[in-house]
Design a protein around this motif. Structure first.
Motif, PDB file in Angstrom:
ATOM      1  N   ILE A  85       0.823  -1.157   0.217  1.00 59.29           N
ATOM      2  CA  ILE A  85       0.052   0.032  -0.154  1.00 59.29           C
ATOM      3  C   ILE A  85       0.955   1.148   0.044  1.00 59.29           C
ATOM      4  CG2 ILE A  85      -1.864  -1.094   1.363  1.00 59.29           C
ATOM      5  CD1 ILE A  85      -0.993   0.126   3.845  1.00 59.29           C
ATOM      6  N   THR A  86       0.236   2.442  -0.297  1.00 55.33           N
ATOM      7  CA  THR A  86       1.228   3.454  -0.246  1.00 55.33           C
ATOM      8  C   THR A  86       1.370   3.851   1.359  1.00 55.33           C
ATOM      9  OG1 THR A  86      -0.671   4.994  -0.156  1.00 55.33           O
ATOM     10  CG2 THR A  86      -0.194   4.521  -2.416  1.00 55.33           C
ATOM     11  N   PRO A  87       2.378   5.081   1.241  1.00 56.58           N
ATOM     12  CA  PRO A  87       2.750   5.472   2.523  1.00 56.58           C
ATOM     13  C   PRO A  87       1.619   6.299   3.182  1.00 56.58           C
ATOM     14  CG  PRO A  87       4.609   5.807   1.218  1.00 56.58           C
ATOM     15  CD  PRO A  87       3.381   5.503   0.546  1.00 56.58           C
ATOM     16  N   LYS A  88       0.824   6.846   2.267  1.00 47.24           N
ATOM     17  CA  LYS A  88      -0.241   7.620   2.913  1.00 47.24           C
ATOM     18  C   LYS A  88      -1.275   6.528   3.413  1.00 47.24           C
ATOM     19  CE  LYS A  88       0.326  11.533  -0.244  1.00 47.24           C
ATOM     20  NZ  LYS A  88      -0.302  12.063  -1.497  1.00 47.24           N
ATOM     21  N   ALA A  89      -1.665   5.632   2.715  1.00 44.79           N
ATOM     22  CA  ALA A  89      -2.582   4.507   3.198  1.00 44.79           C
ATOM     23  C   ALA A  89      -1.934   3.960   4.467  1.00 44.79           C
ATOM     24  CB  ALA A  89      -2.733   3.568   2.212  1.00 44.79           C
ATOM     25  N   ARG A  90      -0.862   3.675   4.566  1.00 48.88           N
ATOM     26  CA  ARG A  90      -0.205   3.231   5.838  1.00 48.88           C
ATOM     27  C   ARG A  90      -0.360   4.214   7.088  1.00 48.88           C
ATOM     28  NH1 ARG A  90       3.774  -0.870   7.054  1.00 48.88           N
ATOM     29  NH2 ARG A  90       2.601  -1.884   5.331  1.00 48.88           N
ATOM     30  N   VAL A  91      -0.185   5.290   6.800  1.00 54.27           N
ATOM     31  CA  VAL A  91      -0.164   6.513   8.044  1.00 54.27           C
ATOM     32  C   VAL A  91      -1.736   6.565   8.322  1.00 54.27           C
ATOM     33  CG1 VAL A  91      -0.230   9.107   8.265  1.00 54.27           C
ATOM     34  CG2 VAL A  91       1.811   7.815   7.157  1.00 54.27           C
ATOM     35  N   ALA A  92      -2.643   6.455   7.462  1.00 59.76           N
ATOM     36  CA  ALA A  92      -4.190   6.439   7.544  1.00 59.76           C
ATOM     37  C   ALA A  92      -4.423   5.157   8.468  1.00 59.76           C
ATOM     38  CB  ALA A  92      -4.959   6.658   6.417  1.00 59.76           C
ATOM     39  N   ALA A  93      -3.904   4.048   8.081  1.00 60.47           N
ATOM     40  CA  ALA A  93      -4.262   2.917   8.806  1.00 60.47           C
ATOM     41  C   ALA A  93      -3.850   2.933  10.315  1.00 60.47           C
ATOM     42  CB  ALA A  93      -3.655   1.712   8.104  1.00 60.47           C
ATOM     43  N   LEU A  94      -2.691   3.650  10.361  1.00 60.27           N
ATOM     44  CA  LEU A  94      -2.212   3.758  11.823  1.00 60.27           C
ATOM     45  C   LEU A  94      -2.982   4.612  12.632  1.00 60.27           C
ATOM     46  CD1 LEU A  94       1.624   3.725  11.128  1.00 60.27           C
ATOM     47  CD2 LEU A  94       0.620   2.294  12.616  1.00 60.27           C
ATOM     48  N   GLU A  95      -3.465   5.667  11.909  1.00 59.64           N
ATOM     49  CA  GLU A  95      -4.150   6.814  12.578  1.00 59.64           C
ATOM     50  C   GLU A  95      -5.591   6.182  13.225  1.00 59.64           C
ATOM     51  OE1 GLU A  95      -1.907  10.961  11.041  1.00 59.64           O
ATOM     52  OE2 GLU A  95      -3.649  10.070  10.181  1.00 59.64           O
ATOM     53  N   ARG A  96      -6.265   5.544  12.125  1.00 61.07           N
ATOM     54  CA  ARG A  96      -7.380   4.932  12.410  1.00 61.07           C
ATOM     55  C   ARG A  96      -7.459   3.752  13.531  1.00 61.07           C
ATOM     56  NH1 ARG A  96      -7.870   4.569   6.893  1.00 61.07           N
ATOM     57  NH2 ARG A  96      -7.137   2.473   6.878  1.00 61.07           N
ATOM     58  N   ALA A  97      -6.199   3.325  13.822  1.00 60.57           N
ATOM     59  CA  ALA A  97      -6.109   2.358  14.643  1.00 60.57           C
ATOM     60  C   ALA A  97      -5.777   3.064  16.185  1.00 60.57           C
ATOM     61  CB  ALA A  97      -5.121   1.494  14.680  1.00 60.57           C
ATOM     62  N   GLY A  98      -5.582   4.231  16.188  1.00 58.64           N
ATOM     63  CA  GLY A  98      -5.228   5.103  17.288  1.00 58.64           C
ATOM     64  C   GLY A  98      -3.931   5.619  17.393  1.00 58.64           C
ATOM     65  N   PHE A  99      -3.035   5.539  16.660  1.00 57.58           N
ATOM     66  CA  PHE A  99      -1.737   6.067  16.792  1.00 57.58           C
ATOM     67  C   PHE A  99      -1.681   7.463  16.124  1.00 57.58           C
ATOM     68  CE2 PHE A  99      -0.682   1.583  16.727  1.00 57.58           C
ATOM     69  CZ  PHE A  99       0.340   1.545  17.476  1.00 57.58           C
ATOM     70  N   GLU A 100      -0.919   8.224  16.812  1.00 63.61           N
ATOM     71  CA  GLU A 100      -0.401   9.493  16.336  1.00 63.61           C
ATOM     72  C   GLU A 100       0.822   9.715  15.803  1.00 63.61           C
ATOM     73  OE1 GLU A 100       0.847  13.859  18.008  1.00 63.61           O
ATOM     74  OE2 GLU A 100      -0.173  12.465  19.499  1.00 63.61           O
ATOM     75  N   MET A 101       0.722  10.397  14.528  1.00 59.06           N
ATOM     76  CA  MET A 101       1.986  10.206  13.514  1.00 59.06           C
ATOM     77  C   MET A 101       2.896  11.008  14.119  1.00 59.06           C
ATOM     78  SD  MET A 101       3.842   8.697  11.284  1.00 59.06           S
ATOM     79  CE  MET A 101       2.610   7.681  10.751  1.00 59.06           C
ATOM     80  N   VAL A 102       4.101  10.960  14.442  1.00 56.13           N
ATOM     81  CA  VAL A 102       5.123  11.887  15.188  1.00 56.13           C
ATOM     82  C   VAL A 102       6.287  11.988  14.017  1.00 56.13           C
ATOM     83  CG1 VAL A 102       6.993  11.956  16.742  1.00 56.13           C
ATOM     84  CG2 VAL A 102       4.846  10.844  17.246  1.00 56.13           C
ATOM     85  N   ARG A 103       6.573  10.988  13.232  1.00 57.40           N
ATOM     86  CA  ARG A 103       7.427  11.263  12.095  1.00 57.40           C
ATOM     87  C   ARG A 103       7.193  10.243  10.909  1.00 57.40           C
ATOM     88  NH1 ARG A 103      13.818  10.315  11.985  1.00 57.40           N
ATOM     89  NH2 ARG A 103      14.425  11.082   9.940  1.00 57.40           N
ATOM     90  N   GLU A 104       7.112  10.551   9.814  1.00 57.59           N
ATOM     91  CA  GLU A 104       7.071   9.767   8.929  1.00 57.59           C
ATOM     92  C   GLU A 104       8.293  10.255   7.636  1.00 57.59           C
ATOM     93  OE1 GLU A 104       4.440   9.133   4.680  1.00 57.59           O
ATOM     94  OE2 GLU A 104       3.870  10.491   6.238  1.00 57.59           O
ATOM     95  N   GLU A 105       8.814   9.030   7.063  1.00 55.27           N
ATOM     96  CA  GLU A 105      10.012   9.493   6.168  1.00 55.27           C
ATOM     97  C   GLU A 105      10.132   8.327   5.099  1.00 55.27           C
ATOM     98  OE1 GLU A 105      14.571  10.845   5.769  1.00 55.27           O
ATOM     99  OE2 GLU A 105      13.684  10.097   7.702  1.00 55.27           O
ATOM    100  N   ASP A 106       9.886   8.619   3.886  1.00 52.20           N
ATOM    101  CA  ASP A 106      10.148   7.794   2.724  1.00 52.20           C
ATOM    102  C   ASP A 106      11.607   7.744   2.259  1.00 52.20           C
ATOM    103  OD1 ASP A 106      10.359   6.620   0.151  1.00 52.20           O
ATOM    104  OD2 ASP A 106       8.618   7.508  -0.591  1.00 52.20           O
ATOM    105  N   ARG A 107      12.311   6.706   2.799  1.00 48.95           N
ATOM    106  CA  ARG A 107      13.859   6.865   2.529  1.00 48.95           C
ATOM    107  C   ARG A 107      14.058   6.756   1.064  1.00 48.95           C
ATOM    108  NH1 ARG A 107      16.962   9.075   4.992  1.00 48.95           N
ATOM    109  NH2 ARG A 107      18.284   7.643   4.865  1.00 48.95           N
ATOM    110  N   ALA A 108      13.242   6.151   0.140  1.00 43.36           N
ATOM    111  CA  ALA A 108      13.626   6.367  -1.089  1.00 43.36           C
ATOM    112  C   ALA A 108      13.764   7.581  -1.615  1.00 43.36           C
ATOM    113  CB  ALA A 108      12.448   5.423  -1.999  1.00 43.36           C
ATOM    114  N   THR A 109      12.943   8.463  -1.309  1.00 45.43           N
ATOM    115  CA  THR A 109      12.896   9.849  -1.775  1.00 45.43           C
ATOM    116  C   THR A 109      13.550  10.910  -0.957  1.00 45.43           C
ATOM    117  OG1 THR A 109      10.787  10.411  -0.673  1.00 45.43           O
ATOM    118  CG2 THR A 109      10.804   9.740  -2.949  1.00 45.43           C
ATOM    119  N   ALA A 110      13.952  10.530   0.236  1.00 43.79           N
ATOM    120  CA  ALA A 110      14.596  11.486   1.376  1.00 43.79           C
ATOM    121  C   ALA A 110      15.971  10.962   1.189  1.00 43.79           C
ATOM    122  CB  ALA A 110      14.287  10.985   2.575  1.00 43.79           C
ATOM    123  N   LYS A 111      16.613  10.262   0.350  1.00 45.59           N
ATOM    124  CA  LYS A 111      17.972   9.715   0.342  1.00 45.59           C
ATOM    125  C   LYS A 111      18.711  10.853  -0.319  1.00 45.59           C
ATOM    126  CE  LYS A 111      19.305   5.008   0.215  1.00 45.59           C
ATOM    127  NZ  LYS A 111      19.337   3.994  -0.394  1.00 45.59           N
TER     128      LYS A 111
END
Length: 118
Positions: A85-111
């Motif tokens: 799934i996409t990173p956005k879908a992963r973050v949305a799934a974590l937030e639906r479960a009750g997590f708060e996103m503190v940091r997200e980084e796509d290492r493919a594009t951040a390199k």
């Protein structure tokens, strides 16, 4: 180290057992990702953190592009990844479960490497 054989969907630990959870290339294989995330949240202490390094697919993926579908299929099949799934879908799934996103980084594009790793 204490090894425990268990299931993402039914963790064998009491609520609030851990300060941190690390998941490296595994949660993408959970049969029920939402259940895996809610179980992870359950066993974390208040303020606990989860760190995830996992397979995702770029937002640039185009399902209408046959080359993209072939590459995706090879990655999923050879990496035993059921469905990326996409990173956005992963973050949305974590937030639906009750997590708060503190940091997200796509290492493919951040390199800083000018040569793409893929």
């Amino acid at each position: 180290v204490h090894m425990v054989k268990g299931s993402y969907s039914d963790l064998l630990f009491a609520n609030g057992t851990f300060d941190m959870i690390f998941a490296i290339e595994t949660l993408c294989c959970a049969p029920d990702m939402h259940r895996a995330y809610t179980e992870a949240l359950r066993v974390l202490k208040p303020g606990g953190k989860i760190g995830i390094l996992d397979w995702v697919i770029t937002d640039k993926y185009d399902d209408a592009n046959e080359d993209h579908r072939i590459i995706r299929g090879r990655i999923e099949r050879n990496g035993a990844v059921p469905h990326m799934i996409t990173p956005k879908a992963r973050v949305a799934a974590l937030e639906r479960a009750g997590f708060e996103m503190v940091r997200e980084e796509d290492r493919a594009t951040a390199k800083a490497n000018p040569i793409p790793w893929w």
